[in-house]
Design a protein around this motif. Structure first.
Motif, PDB file in Angstrom:
ATOM      1  N   TYR A  26      38.277  21.617  40.579  1.00  0.00           N
ATOM      2  CA  TYR A  26      38.942  21.647  39.867  1.00  0.00           C
ATOM      3  C   TYR A  26      40.050  22.935  40.918  1.00  0.00           C
ATOM      4  CZ  TYR A  26      43.327  21.326  36.893  1.00  0.00           C
ATOM      5  OH  TYR A  26      44.098  21.141  36.165  1.00  0.00           O
ATOM      6  N   LEU A  27      39.974  23.703  40.500  1.00  0.00           N
ATOM      7  CA  LEU A  27      40.800  24.408  41.303  1.00  0.00           C
ATOM      8  C   LEU A  27      41.174  25.108  42.455  1.00  0.00           C
ATOM      9  CD1 LEU A  27      40.348  27.576  37.808  1.00  0.00           C
ATOM     10  CD2 LEU A  27      41.829  25.769  38.055  1.00  0.00           C
ATOM     11  N   SER A  33      50.302  21.824  51.999  1.00  0.00           N
ATOM     12  CA  SER A  33      50.523  20.901  54.393  1.00  0.00           C
ATOM     13  C   SER A  33      50.702  22.127  55.150  1.00  0.00           C
ATOM     14  CB  SER A  33      52.372  20.328  54.110  1.00  0.00           C
ATOM     15  OG  SER A  33      52.500  21.457  53.152  1.00  0.00           O
ATOM     16  N   ILE A  35      48.947  23.834  58.609  1.00  0.00           N
ATOM     17  CA  ILE A  35      47.261  23.695  59.774  1.00  0.00           C
ATOM     18  C   ILE A  35      46.980  25.288  59.516  1.00  0.00           C
ATOM     19  CG2 ILE A  35      47.149  22.842  61.618  1.00  0.00           C
ATOM     20  CD1 ILE A  35      50.125  21.764  62.146  1.00  0.00           C
ATOM     21  N   PRO A  37      44.035  27.418  61.689  1.00  0.00           N
ATOM     22  CA  PRO A  37      43.735  28.038  62.720  1.00  0.00           C
ATOM     23  C   PRO A  37      42.834  26.892  63.648  1.00  0.00           C
ATOM     24  CG  PRO A  37      44.117  30.025  61.487  1.00  0.00           C
ATOM     25  CD  PRO A  37      43.451  28.542  60.248  1.00  0.00           C
TER      26      PRO A  37
ATOM     27  N   LEU B 548      48.055  21.965  35.439  1.00  0.00           N
ATOM     28  CA  LEU B 548      48.587  21.359  37.166  1.00  0.00           C
ATOM     29  C   LEU B 548      50.001  21.130  37.973  1.00  0.00           C
ATOM     30  CD1 LEU B 548      47.028  20.740  39.301  1.00  0.00           C
ATOM     31  CD2 LEU B 548      46.812  18.533  38.817  1.00  0.00           C
ATOM     32  N   GLY B 588      59.519  18.334  55.146  1.00  0.00           N
ATOM     33  CA  GLY B 588      58.954  18.211  53.622  1.00  0.00           C
ATOM     34  C   GLY B 588      57.033  18.167  53.606  1.00  0.00           C
ATOM     35  N   GLN B 589      57.228  19.056  52.129  1.00  0.00           N
ATOM     36  CA  GLN B 589      56.022  19.239  52.121  1.00  0.00           C
ATOM     37  C   GLN B 589      55.482  19.346  50.524  1.00  0.00           C
ATOM     38  OE1 GLN B 589      56.585  23.872  51.225  1.00  0.00           O
ATOM     39  NE2 GLN B 589      58.016  23.548  50.312  1.00  0.00           N
ATOM     40  N   TYR B 590      54.051  19.595  50.371  1.00  0.00           N
ATOM     41  CA  TYR B 590      53.466  19.212  49.375  1.00  0.00           C
ATOM     42  C   TYR B 590      52.371  20.738  48.958  1.00  0.00           C
ATOM     43  CZ  TYR B 590      53.792  14.455  50.179  1.00  0.00           C
ATOM     44  OH  TYR B 590      53.523  12.855  50.083  1.00  0.00           O
ATOM     45  N   GLN B 591      52.655  21.171  48.051  1.00  0.00           N
ATOM     46  CA  GLN B 591      51.518  22.407  47.217  1.00  0.00           C
ATOM     47  C   GLN B 591      51.335  21.893  46.161  1.00  0.00           C
ATOM     48  OE1 GLN B 591      51.953  24.590  49.504  1.00  0.00           O
ATOM     49  NE2 GLN B 591      53.854  24.441  50.514  1.00  0.00           N
ATOM     50  N   ASN B 592      51.105  22.723  45.590  1.00  0.00           N
ATOM     51  CA  ASN B 592      50.290  22.466  44.462  1.00  0.00           C
ATOM     52  C   ASN B 592      49.561  24.211  43.282  1.00  0.00           C
ATOM     53  OD1 ASN B 592      47.533  22.710  45.387  1.00  0.00           O
ATOM     54  ND2 ASN B 592      47.535  20.679  44.553  1.00  0.00           N
ATOM     55  N   ALA B 594      47.133  25.199  39.740  1.00  0.00           N
ATOM     56  CA  ALA B 594      46.234  24.533  38.508  1.00  0.00           C
ATOM     57  C   ALA B 594      45.297  26.352  38.314  1.00  0.00           C
ATOM     58  CB  ALA B 594      45.257  23.788  39.156  1.00  0.00           C
ATOM     59  N   SER B 622      43.620  28.486  40.519  1.00  0.00           N
ATOM     60  CA  SER B 622      43.526  28.573  42.307  1.00  0.00           C
ATOM     61  C   SER B 622      44.075  29.689  43.392  1.00  0.00           C
ATOM     62  CB  SER B 622      44.198  26.651  42.426  1.00  0.00           C
ATOM     63  OG  SER B 622      45.852  27.369  41.857  1.00  0.00           O
ATOM     64  N   TYR B 676      48.599  30.186  47.757  1.00  0.00           N
ATOM     65  CA  TYR B 676      47.402  30.934  48.722  1.00  0.00           C
ATOM     66  C   TYR B 676      46.961  31.668  49.150  1.00  0.00           C
ATOM     67  CZ  TYR B 676      48.928  25.739  48.095  1.00  0.00           C
ATOM     68  OH  TYR B 676      50.041  24.401  47.664  1.00  0.00           O
ATOM     69  N   TYR B 679      44.572  31.883  52.155  1.00  0.00           N
ATOM     70  CA  TYR B 679      43.296  30.964  53.249  1.00  0.00           C
ATOM     71  C   TYR B 679      45.125  31.659  54.725  1.00  0.00           C
ATOM     72  CZ  TYR B 679      41.475  27.412  49.939  1.00  0.00           C
ATOM     73  OH  TYR B 679      40.757  27.668  49.201  1.00  0.00           O
ATOM     74  N   THR B 681      46.804  30.120  57.763  1.00  0.00           N
ATOM     75  CA  THR B 681      47.380  29.783  57.874  1.00  0.00           C
ATOM     76  C   THR B 681      48.328  29.726  60.198  1.00  0.00           C
ATOM     77  OG1 THR B 681      49.927  29.972  56.799  1.00  0.00           O
ATOM     78  CG2 THR B 681      47.842  28.290  55.382  1.00  0.00           C
TER      79      THR B 681
END
Lengths: 663, 1063
Positions: A26-27, A33, A35, A37, B548, B588-592, B594, B622, B676, B679, B681
């Motif tokens: 879940y986490l 949105s 990309i 690399p 969430l 336009g973007q989506y983000q989340n 939790a 998260s 994030y 991560y 990107t």
């Protein structure tokens, strides 16, 4: 009690379910949105986007608030920027604490691309289409271009071709400086690869992207640069194995051998490369016509308009240019400053005097017909067509089209405002109209959108002539033809032998290019350099030429006085007496004292200014220092910076804020 | 402890919570008695007596007497409004007489804490509270503004007066200097995360601020820097009550900068130019025109261009107007009104609360409108399904509408002074607004910017109480937030001499933005309260929480408005003025993100004398990868109410509460700016390249950077010591808290690696911070026998923050360093202004090794003489490190110290007066912008001239403005040599402000009952009526750091009248 039990069961059930739901899955929430690399740099359009993103930061082009590329030559003997650069005041240019040219961010961008794309191709995950090959070629070219910038400022430099790990030891190891000729060879090899990958015409069809001919022009430029550098600095600390070359102090360079066996072979190698590549360009490109018409609103003079037109794709000479667009907000201020004060970058007396008469004679030659320089109009009279075309004269009309448009037009060329405050000052009295459009629409403040030239094929003509003569001591048929073509087009008698015969080197001392290693050169070579200076006036290559010719040594002993027009002749009547405040002790002085010179000396207004004694030089300034920080980081665990694999450039120390030895 | 261990513990807590006490049998007896007022000895009529645990009750009769049959071991609870509740065990007695004492501030007051409530006397953490009455009738825009100064340690600063500005809120000062995280407090509205600015201030019943880690740790990683708990009003059973109130407001700007008149301005700029060796900007001819225009001899503010007479001349070089641009752009008055209606009522089993609020506020823009509108509606339903099940449902809708001119952006604050020269024409001689870059035309015609924010909150709560005092709560909270924004930029026209328009700014376009957020938050928790042997009270709570949050947004911008009056995306051409296509920009973007958390709490007290609380939370987020994701957050607090000890008996009538308490807790901060952070990107851009291809902007892409594999949480440890005292029958209440909060392992600068790496070295957790401070809250309230009631409340709080670890080995002053107190101002010491050239020469002679050459080479009368602190014969900043700071020293600190609030109230016979002061006792501020200096070192185009700048050095006795040797400002220069950070111009930003003054009158009930009103009150209320400060007059000490260089949209003084009706 029964109900109670049921509730208890319910609660425990919910709890267990929530436990299960709320586990790590879940986490785990990666970006939705963005990309990663791994998903990018696969298809043509992605490669194109990545490559084009590199252009703006590496190529010099027109900028806002500037007279564009035309003021890059400021701070040379051609043009005087508003204040003198510290490099002409030894002791003032100091070793930086951080930053400087020791920077690899652009190279990292290139290496990331090449490493990613080439490995995907070699693993056959990606196919090699023509366009993909083209963009790979662009990246080789861009890396070479960046390396050439490093070669000019730092000389010996690390050669990095891949993305390095963020580990101290690997990075320190990679920081080793390679001898400069190796760097030059690496640049040529990247350019040769680029030539192999690039298309004949760029995919955009408008010469806004790099194409194959650009590579040959660059090869001729880089090879000529390195060849002349090695030739004129031969034996000094500025060439590998030269006397006092700092590379010798490091194990990895201590036993360096030239790949061609000797420095002379190396020099020939580079001259040869330069000639071959220059010929490819020169034979492929015809020069644009010069009709000699000055006021040419409708493209009546293509040679003039080439520097000020909106669309440069039609000019044969242009190999690469940048497009601007007012609607898109990509604009500059070239025409505003072109019509006005050249943003303070004043053209020097030395520049104007180096131009020949239209009849091919130097101004001092008997029978030259020179009118003197009491007035700007006289200076222009019967001169080399290029000076006549580009030197502005008060009273000339600057706006021929759309006079109602443009908030910052200068409709009629005024008397030069030599006493204005720094931003609006006409620094030397001489200003140029190169790049200035006659269209009022180009003259909103920072609203200009004429194209910006990156590569002009004429340079290849000049490179060939010079490389040929430097290598062989004579001019071959190609060189002769190229030279005649340039002079013909420029508006000078094409018979250069007549000029050579009339040239007296003792009268050419205002030109730094008349010297190499502190001594005057021979008339033929000088006239080749003169041609280059006049043709490429205000095109941003002057300082590179001066350095590679080692043409600043004479300033070590004899300071050079930058001068402008002849203010204290009859032209002083153009101004009110009370405006022309002067006096070395007067903090309010706006012009130089007539006792110093009849000519305006923009750097010598007040004796408090560091430029008051003229431009001086020290050998160390031919290369930039490396900032202290870089030695510090790479001397792992040691206070002793000599344990760093990096060595400082000749004459410079490592301490922050220190001036070169001897000052 | 590992995860399994935690599950075990959690289950154990659940089991404890279900523990069930046994019953004991008892016999029935009859009890009688009389209830009296303890002070007056008068019988009390209508006192409610409830037998604990049964719900059966009686009411005393007209003689204050009662009689009832109950069992011998029952406990009777006597309660009467305005009196202390009494609990008396029967213990077999037949007669129980009771004296009840008045309760000035209810001893039984309950404080809302995380997942529950706590009796105030039993509180062991640091919690600040506030009731609705403190926010009543404040003519402010949001609850945040009203809260400023009312809770110690809750720091609220409004740094800009514009309608869209949101005040900054922190609890106990600066929490983090991390480069990627924030330290805003967590705001919970009825238990759901929300925004302090998105709640109808009149719906608020009370506010609790959880300040220390022990109070907030139950919320885990979301609450590292405190929690603000807002409880809104709910339905009450009984007759349906209607409340209506309104107010009408007139706002007027306070502390508006005043510009020089045109002539003085011209002389000032000329002096600045001449002093620097340039020629005067204003010629004699133009000075004469300026004077002629001022005297009315000349009617036109500008002349036609001499070389192009169809157009007006260049305005900076030729204008002769006389404009105060602040006056021209801001109104003197704006009108606003607010209406609020609420309805409540119901029965024991079903009650409701409904409210609606509307606020329409006008801004101060003169040339165009700026407005704010707020609509809010709340519905709350409470239903009791049976003895042990009840349900709460809440629906809160909140909408804000902003409108402003597109040009009212930060650039206006930046440019207003430097572009708005008094001599620049505001209107041309034909009456058209003059050409930009004057700020006026864009504000007036440049298009508008609209913003709409909608908040829709749904909350459903089921409460089960299967056994008395064992409660189970199930919350489902759901929120959607929708934001829409529109702005357009319009083509601007200037007018030529004949009044014909011509295009000035060619670009036009429309931008639309839509945002929707879905927030889902289930909470399940259970609590059990039990008292053993009447001495040991234990409360156990355990639960689970998950959040969430998802959002998506869309934006589009397209150039080329076809018809100026219809600025929509549909009606744009997609081309520039010249017909060339411009790629519309679309995003336009989506983000989340939790979180999941398990939590438990045990409270224990022994006779309310010894108090203890233990919290534990296990949190996952998260934001980090699995290995770094989970964290334990324990906290503990203990208290000792000395007043409950036997030895205290002799003092109890004076000091009713004397409670010492202390706490420790540890929290993590998951509020990283990047959702994030672990991560990698690919940085890509669409149609944003600067190198045009095919005449269009190309897409772009760059190499990704690097991310450290060791990146992890920052942790916050906090200690708190407190003392609560209640004296004189609770007329005096005081509490003191002292705290120490350590923020550890913040993400600091990256370690150094050889630059050949070619990209930024990833950042790591390597810095620490410590904040220390205190809060004092003293409250006195009393009602005299003649009916005069009054109250005084004084709050004081302070904090200081020190960097305790930072990788800065050279102690460079350009970044943070170990041992640095945040807010330090390093500067030079000023000797003074040299009155003569000779004085300056003598001063420079004391500096043989370089003088003041680091700042400039020409020094004369009117220039600053800096002090050579390190006696090295020159003035400079040395190596700019603490070890060698040259002649710089710490000359001040801009941390706001000793924040205070003073609330005074009096009421008598229906009249009530309240005065609320708020302020900062100590603060230094260095405001080195051109708004402070006038003629600034950044040159003529970054300079201005205000009234205050007239006090500049003038040696010339024939100067048109008169000689001024003893000036405040040095001689004006467009060079910075006199404008180094220095003691002479350091500002004292301390202030005291009368935030609110209100006067109300409530009509006597005998009168209002005839009209069926319960209450009818009229009032006048004023906001920001007075300020005391020593700050330079062009700045407001509250906003001096806002906008650009302290130039902001001014704060407002508000006068309002209104009425308050209850049916």
């Amino acid at each position: 009690m029964c109900i109670r039990k049921r509730i208890l069961q319910l609660i425990l059930c919910i709890a267990v379910i929530l436990m299960v739901v709320s586990c790590n899955d879940y986490l785990d929430r990666p970006p939705l949105s963005n990309i990663t690399p791994e998903e990018y740099l696969w298809d043509e359009s992605q490669l194109a986007s990545y490559a084009i993103s590199r252009y703006t930061s590496v190529f010099p082009t027109h900028e806002r608030n500037k007279w564009g590329t035309f003021e890059i030559d400021g701070n040379t003997d051609n043009q005087a920027a508003v204040s003198m650069d510290n490099k002409y005041a030894p002791g003032m240019w100091r070793v930086g604490n951080t930053g400087g040219d020791w920077d690899f961010s652009f190279i990292y961008q290139c290496n990331y691309f090449l490493e990613t794309v080439l490995s995907r191709i070699s693993n056959e995950q990606m196919s090699e289409t023509d366009n993909i090959r083209h963009y790979i070629g662009e990246m080789y070219f861009l890396r070479a271009y960046e390396y050439f910038r490093k070669l000019q400022t730092l000389g010996d430099f690390p050669i990095v071709t891949m993305v390095l790990p963020d580990e101290m030891e690997a990075l320190t190891e990679a920081s080793k400086r390679m001898p400069r000729n190796e760097v030059a060879r690496f640049i040529l090899s990247d350019l040769e690869k680029a030539a192999e990958y690039l298309k004949e015409t760029s995919p955009d069809g408008k010469k806004n992207r790099i194409s194959r001919l650009c590579t040959y022009l660059m090869i001729s430029r880089v090879a000529l640069f390195e060849a002349t550098w090695l030739k004129y600095f031969k034996g000094t600390a500025f060439v590998p194995n030269g006397n006092g070359w700092p590379g010798k102090t490091k194990d990895y360079n201590a036993s360096y051998q030239y790949p061609s066996g000797s420095i002379d072979n190396e020099i020939n190698f580079f001259f040869e490369k330069s000639m071959v590549a220059a010929k490819v360009v020169a034979d492929a490109v015809k020069l644009v016509e010069n009709t000699g018409i000055i006021e040419s609103p409708g493209n009546e003079n293509p040679y003039y308009n080439m520097f000020a037109a909106v669309d440069l794709s039609g000019f044969t000479e242009i190999l690469l240019w940048r497009k601007y667009d007012k609607g898109l907000g990509i604009t500059h201020n070239v025409s505003v400053f072109g019509q006005h004060n050249n943003n303070g970058s004043g053209t020097t007396r030395g520049m104007t005097e180096s131009f020949l008469m239209a009849n091919g004679l130097p101004i001092y030659a008997e029978g030259s017909g020179y009118q003197g320089d009491d007035f700007i109009a006289d200076v222009r009279k019967d001169r080399d067509g290029r000076l006549h075309l580009f030197l502005k004269e008060p009273g000339q009309i600057n706006v021929l089209l759309n006079p109602d448009m443009g908030s910052h037009t200068t409709p009629v060329e005024p008397v030069p405002g030599i006493y204005f405050a720094s931003t609006t000052r006409y620094n030397t009295g001489y200003t140029l109209r190169k790049g200035a459009s006659y269209d009022g629409a180009q003259c909103d403040n920072n609203g200009g959108y004429s194209g910006s030239i990156i590569f002009r094929a004429t340079e290849a003509y000049l490179n060939y002539i010079e490389a040929c003569y430097e290598k062989n001591g004579t001019l071959d048929a190609d060189a002769t033809a190229y030279w005649r073509a340039i002079r013909m087009r420029g508006g000078v008698d094409p018979d250069f032998n007549k000029t050579i015969a009339a040239t007296e080197m003792s009268k050419e001392t205002l030109d730094w290019g008349a010297y190499s290693a502190g001594v005057l050169i021979a008339p033929t070579l000088y006239n080749i350099r003169r041609e280059r200076r006049n043709e490429l006036m205000a095109e941003g290559l002057r300082y590179m030429d001066i350095k590679r010719w080692r043409a600043l040594d004479q300033l070590i002993t004899t300071p050079y006085h930058i001068e402008g027009f002849k203010l204290w002749g009859p032209m002083k009547e153009w101004y009110d007496d009370n405006v022309l405040v002067y006096g070395a002790d007067n903090p309010n002085s706006v012009v130089s004292d007539p006792a110093l010179s009849q000519y305006l000396r923009p750097y010598e207004l007040s004796n408090k200014s560091i430029s008051f004694e003229g431009c001086k030089w020290t050998m160390a300034h031919y290369l930039s220092p490396i900032a202290t920080q870089h030695f510090e980081i790479t001397s792992i665990g040691s206070e002793d910076y000599s344990t760093s694999p990096i060595y400082q450039n000749p004459g410079w120390k490592i301490e922050p804020g220190s001036a070169p030895d001897g000052f | 402890m590992n995860k399994q261990g935690f599950l075990f513990l959690w289950t154990l807590l659940l089991c404890l919570a279900t523990f069930y006490p046994s019953n004991v049998l008892a016999q029935q007896i009859q009890v009688t008695g009389k209830v009296r007022d303890a002070k007056t000895n008068e019988p009390l009529i209508g006192v409610s007596i409830v037998v604990r645990g049964t719900g059966t009750g009686y009411i005393t009769d007209v003689n204050g007497e009662y009689k009832m049959n109950i069992s011998s071991d029952d406990i009777l609870e006597f309660s009467y409004i305005g009196y202390h509740k009494e609990e008396i065990p029967v213990n077999g007695k037949g007669v129980i007489n009771v004296s009840m004492s008045e309760d000035l501030k209810m001893l039984e007051e309950v404080v809302i804490v995380g997942f529950g409530a706590q009796k105030k006397v039993n509180l062991t953490g640091a919690v600040g509270t506030l009731g609705a009455e403190a926010l009543e009738n404040r003519p402010v825009q949001s609850a945040t503004q009203a809260l400023q100064g009312l809770i110690g340690g809750l720091n609220i600063t409004q740094t800009n007066g514009s309608l869209e500005d949101k005040s900054k809120v922190n609890i106990r000062g600066i929490g983090t200097i991390d480069s990627g995280s924030t330290s805003s407090p967590l705001v919970l509205i009825d238990g759901m995360e929300g925004d302090l600015n998105a709640v109808n201030p009149q719906d608020i019943e009370n506010i609790s601020v959880l300040k220390d880690a022990s109070s907030s740790s139950i919320y885990g990683s979301r609450a590292a820097f405190g929690v603000i708990l807002i409880t809104t009003k709910k339905g009450s059973s009984g007759k349906i009550k209607l409340n209506y109130n309104n107010n009408f407001r007139w706002t007027t700007p306070v502390i508006m900068p005043k510009m020089m008149d045109s002539y003085t301005f011209a002389l000032y700029f000329n002096d600045a130019g001449i002093n620097g060796g340039s020629t005067p900007y204003y010629s004699e001819e133009r000075l004469q025109r300026i004077l002629d225009y001022q005297s009315g001899k000349l009617k036109t503010s500008i002349m036609p261009n001499p070389t192009n007479p169809q157009y007006w001349a260049e305005p900076y070089g030729n204008g002769n107007d006389n404009v105060d641009w602040y006056d021209a752009l801001y109104k003197d008055y704006a009108f606003s009104h607010e209406h609020n209606i609420s309805l409540t009522g119901g029965t024991e089993v079903l009650s409701f609360y409904l409210s609606g609020n509307f606020l329409n506020q006008e801004g101060l823009m003169e040339l165009n409108k700026d407005t704010y509108e707020r609509y809010s509606a709340t519905a709350k339903i409470y239903a009791k399904l049976n003895e042990w099940t009840s349900i709460n449902y809440t629906n809160r809708f909140y909408r804000e509408d902003f409108r402003r001119p597109s040009a009212l952006s930060n650039t206006l604050y930046t440019d207003l002074g430097r572009q708005g020269w008094p001599t620049l024409p505001l209107y041309d001689p034909n009456g058209y607004l003059f050409t930009a870059p004057s700020p006026a035309l864009g504000l007036s015609d440049g298009g508008e910017d609209n913003h709409q924010y909608d908040w829709m909150n749904q909350q459903l709560q089921i409460i089960l109480e299967p056994i008395k005092d064992w409660k189970i709560f199930g919350d489902l909270n759901y929120r959607t937030r929708n934001n829409f924004r529109h702005w357009d930029t319009q083509r601007l026209y200037n007018h030529d001499v004949n009044g014909n328009p011509y295009v000035y700014s060619q670009g036009s376009g429309v931008y639309e933005y839509g945002y929707r957020e879905n927030y889902f938050n289930p909470n399940v928790y259970s609590e059990y309260l039990h008292t053993y042997s009447d001495k040991h009270t234990v409360k156990v709570m355990a639960g689970f929480q998950s959040e969430l949050n998802k959002y998506r947004d869309l934006s589009a911008k397209r150039d080329g408005i076809i018809v100026p009056s219809i600025p929509t995306l549909n009606t744009t051409s997609g081309t520039a003025f010249n017909g060339n296509p411009i790629t519309p920009s679309v995003t336009g973007q989506y983000q989340n993100w939790a979180t999941v958390g398990f939590f438990g709490r045990i409270n224990y007290n022994y006779l309310e004398r010894y108090l203890m609380e233990f919290n534990l939370r296990y949190d996952g987020t998260s934001r980090f990868r699995r290995e770094k994701r989970w964290n334990w957050f324990p906290s503990v607090s203990v208290g000792w109410n000395v007043a409950r000890e036997a030895f205290w008996q002799p003092f109890e009538h004076i000091v009713g509460t004397f409670k010492l308490r202390t706490s420790y807790g540890q929290l993590g901060n998951q509020n990283t700016g990047n959702w994030y952070p672990t991560y990698l990107t690919m940085p890509i851009g669409t149609a944003n390249g600067d190198w045009l291809i095919g005449g269009l902007r190309p897409n772009t892409a760059n190499a990704p950077g690097l991310v450290s594999s060791s990146l992890t949480w920052e942790t916050v440890k906090s200690y708190n010591f407190g003392l609560d005292v209640a004296m004189f029958d609770n007329r005096l209440n005081a509490s003191i808290d002292v705290f120490n909060r350590q923020t550890q392992n913040m993400v600091g600068p990256a370690p150094e690696l050889p630059l050949i790496l070619g990209t930024a070295v990833p950042k790591v957790n390597n810095t620490d911070l410590e904040t220390k401070g205190f809060e004092v809250d003293i409250d006195w309230q009393d009602r005299l026998s003649n009916g005069l009631g009054y109250n005084i409340r004084f709050l004081l709080s302070d904090y200081q923050t020190e960097v305790t670890r930072y990788p800065n080995p050279t102690n460079s002053l350009t970044t943070y360093r170990e041992g640095q107190k945040l807010g330090e101002i390093w500067g030079y010491t000023t000797i003074g202004i040299a009155k003569t050239d000779e004085e300056m020469r003598v001063h420079l002679a004391t500096l043989p090794d370089g003088g003041q050459n680091a700042f400039g080479t020409i020094w004369t009368a009117g220039d600053i003489m800096y002090k050579d602190l390190n006696s090295d014969g020159k003035i400079d900043s040395g190596a700019n490190t603490t070890d060698d700071s040259g002649d710089m020293s710490i000359i001040g600190n801009n941390t706001p110290r000793f924040a205070f609030g003073l609330d005074l109230g009096v009421d008598w016979k229906g009249f009530d007066i309240r005065a609320f002061f708020q302020g900062i006792m100590k603060r230094d501020f260095w405001q080195g912008s051109y708004f402070f200096w006038g003629a600034s070192g950044s040159g003529i185009w970054w300079s201005t001239g205000m009234q205050e700048h007239i006090d500049y050095f003038r040696a010339d006795s024939n100067h048109p403005l008169g000689q001024n040797i003893d000036s405040y400002y040095p001689r004006p220069l467009f060079r910075g040599q006199n404008q180094q950070t220095q003691t002479r111009y350091l500002q004292n930003a301390a202030y005291i402000r009368l935030k609110n003054l209100q006067l109300g009158y409530t009509l006597p009930q005998e009168l209002t009952r005839n009209f069926n009103f319960e209450k009818f009150r009229v009032f006048i209320s004023g906001e920001n009526l007075w300020i005391g400060t020593k700050m330079a007059k062009m700045f407001d000490p509250e906003t001096v750091e806002g906008g650009y260089g302290g130039n902001v949209y001014p704060m407002s003084k508000v006068m309002s009248v209104g009425l308050n009706i209850n049916f």
